[in-house]
Enzyme design. Structure first.
Site, mmCIF file in Angstrom:
data_model
loop_
_atom_site.group_PDB
_atom_site.id
_atom_site.type_symbol
_atom_site.label_atom_id
_atom_site.label_comp_id
_atom_site.label_asym_id
_atom_site.label_seq_id
_atom_site.Cartn_x
_atom_site.Cartn_y
_atom_site.Cartn_z
ATOM 1 N N CYS A 275 19.906 -37.570 -28.342
ATOM 2 C CA CYS A 275 19.050 -38.148 -27.305
ATOM 3 C C CYS A 275 18.328 -39.360 -27.881
ATOM 4 O O CYS A 275 17.417 -39.220 -28.705
ATOM 5 C CB CYS A 275 18.043 -37.100 -26.815
ATOM 6 S SG CYS A 275 16.838 -37.787 -25.656
ATOM 7 N N HIS A 356 16.623 -39.932 -17.681
ATOM 8 C CA HIS A 356 15.466 -40.454 -16.936
ATOM 9 C C HIS A 356 15.791 -41.824 -16.314
ATOM 10 O O HIS A 356 16.855 -42.388 -16.528
ATOM 11 C CB HIS A 356 14.223 -40.570 -17.813
ATOM 12 C CG HIS A 356 13.891 -39.302 -18.527
ATOM 13 N ND1 HIS A 356 12.860 -39.193 -19.416
ATOM 14 C CD2 HIS A 356 14.445 -38.070 -18.481
ATOM 15 C CE1 HIS A 356 12.796 -37.967 -19.882
ATOM 16 N NE2 HIS A 356 13.759 -37.263 -19.334
HETATM 17 C C1 DNO Z 1 13.739 -33.984 -20.497
HETATM 18 C C2 DNO Z 1 14.907 -33.374 -21.140
HETATM 19 C C3 DNO Z 1 14.567 -32.116 -21.896
HETATM 20 C C4 DNO Z 1 15.838 -31.372 -22.281
HETATM 21 C C5 DNO Z 1 15.597 -30.069 -22.985
HETATM 22 C C6 DNO Z 1 16.873 -29.529 -23.544
HETATM 23 O O1 DNO Z 1 13.911 -34.797 -19.647
HETATM 24 O O2 DNO Z 1 15.570 -34.262 -21.935
HETATM 25 O O3 DNO Z 1 13.755 -31.310 -21.134
HETATM 26 O O4 DNO Z 1 16.570 -31.071 -21.148
HETATM 27 O O5 DNO Z 1 14.675 -30.220 -24.002
HETATM 28 O O6 DNO Z 1 16.691 -28.204 -23.932
#
Ligand code: DNO
Length: 410
Positions: A275, A356
């Site tokens: 991420c 997002h």
């Molecule tokens: C937020 C997401 C996180 C993600 C969790 C995975 O937008 O990136 O909430 O889904 O942390 O477990």
């Protein structure tokens, strides 16, 4: 173009104000979704998994990645019902695999999932974004939670700024801010009170980073064999933000920590959700380098940028702007994909989603998204920009014969 990653969108299930038909129109071909209605720690029933999968397929989409199967606090702290929850996790993995879904995202962040302090910060262009401001979060810690030890975090100047912020908020503002912070769990309403939250923090008084990593290891040792048997790959999501908060340990924030986790159980099933928004908050995380070096163990990808500001503030920037070098990241992923396609399955593709998006245009007239940061139009913009970037880069890489380089081991 042979070398395109698979475009996905997150979908929060039937309760999501964004529908599968709308997601289809964005050009995405797959979704990342979960059975958010199943309480943390319980096993997901096979028939509900099949039903959800069929609903996604009926919309012309594929359910490629489960995001997430949440890890219960009992498992993270190894208290209470943890053994039963782990058994349930194994069972769920088996059923996910049997349904033909290959990747499961999870996180190991104590108590919180992710943290932001402003959920609708207006930018100069009129769109709205999410912000993390350490002084505001310190105000929550010092004055709402009144956590013992909170005074020891941060500098006197930050505490003074937190105090000023809190004083200016007023009762309604404080109430709203507390509710917003306690409710920031994706896809669920846990309805936590400040006291519930304090009790959750309390369970970590004896758990430092080393102990938390041991708990993760024990968890992985129990579930990785089930994942392997089911043909499922696990993808741990980085801490968001990638540093300790509220005195809690955080162990998934840097490249060294990611490597340590991969080493806990040495199996391709023990992998990462890469991420860029979470990892990109730290200037010392070399994002493209992480993708290149840990590529074979990256099983799911969230593409998002952040703008790092002075005093530890960051906001979520447009996908191709801000502090993340998105072209370098996408290029590294495309190269990784090409290498894996040569090494193992010629049809293998990186599963990515735009993470997002800003609220913009009709987002302001639609019902609120299921989770802050997930409006339809803003994410469509993110996806469209990332599509352009990957098509352009992929064409350039194809022209340079990247697909003919020697295979990389998995
Ligand atoms: C937020 C997401 C996180 C993600 C969790 C995975 O937008 O990136 O909430 O889904 O942390 O477990």
């Amino acid at each position: 173009m042979r070398n395109l990653m698979e475009e996905s969108m997150r979908w929060f299930g039937p309760a999501d104000s964004v529908t599968l038909d709308e997601i289809r129109q964005t050009g995405a071909t797959a979704v990342f979704t979960a059975l958010h209605e199943i309480p943390y720690g319980e096993a997901w029933p096979a028939d509900l998994i099949a039903e959800r999968r069929a609903a996604v397929a009926a919309a012309g989409l594929a359910w490629r990645v489960v995001e997430s199967i949440p890890v219960s606090e009992a498992i993270k702290t190894r208290t209470g019902d943890f053994a039963r929850h782990i058994e349930n996790y194994r069972l769920t993995l088996q059923r996910i695999g049997a349904a033909g879904i290959e990747v499961v995202v999870y996180n190991f962040m104590p108590v919180l999932d992710w943290v932001r302090t402003d959920l609708s910060h207006r930018l100069a262009d009129g769109t709205e974004t999410l912000v993390y401001d350490p002084k505001k979060f310190a105000a929550f810690d010092l004055f709402a939670l009144q956590r013992p030890g909170a005074e020891a975090d941060g500098t006197p100047a930050q505490r003074a700024a937190a105090h000023n912020y809190w004083s200016a908020l007023g009762d309604t503002g404080r109430h709203h801010f507390i509710r917003q912070t306690l409710d920031l769990f994706p896809g669920v309403r846990l309805n936590l009170s400040l006291d519930d939250f304090r009790a959750m923090l309390e369970r970590y008084t004896q758990i430092d980073a080393t102990r938390l990593r041991q708990h993760l290891q024990l968890f992985l040792e129990a579930i990785v064999p089930a994942a392997e048997a089911a043909g499922v790959r696990l993808a741990i999501h980085p801490d968001d933000p990638p540093f300790p908060v509220l005195g809690l340990p955080r162990i998934v924030s840097t490249e060294a920590q990611l490597r340590a986790i991969l080493g806990l159980v040495d199996s391709p099933a023990n992998g990462l959700c890469y991420c860029t928004g979470s990892l990109g908050v730290r200037a010392d995380n070399d994002l493209a380098g992480i993708a290149r070096r840990l590529g074979p163990r990256i099983h799911a990808v969230h593409l998002r940028s952040v703008q790092r500001e002075p005093d530890g503030v960051f906001y979520e920037a447009n996908h191709l702007e801000g502090s993340v070098d998105m072209p370098a990241v996408v290029r590294a992923l495309l190269e990784e994909q090409a290498a894996r396609r040569r090494g193992q399955r010629s049809d293998w593709r990186v599963a990515f989603r735009p993470d997002h998006g800003h609220a913009m245009l009709d987002d302001f007239r639609r019902p609120p998204p299921a989770c802050p940061g997930y409006p339809l139009i803003g994410r469509l913009r993110g996806l469209a920009e990332l599509r352009g970037l990957q098509v352009g880069l992929s064409a350039a890489l194809d022209a340079r014969g990247v697909d003919t380089a020697p295979p990389k081991p998995d």
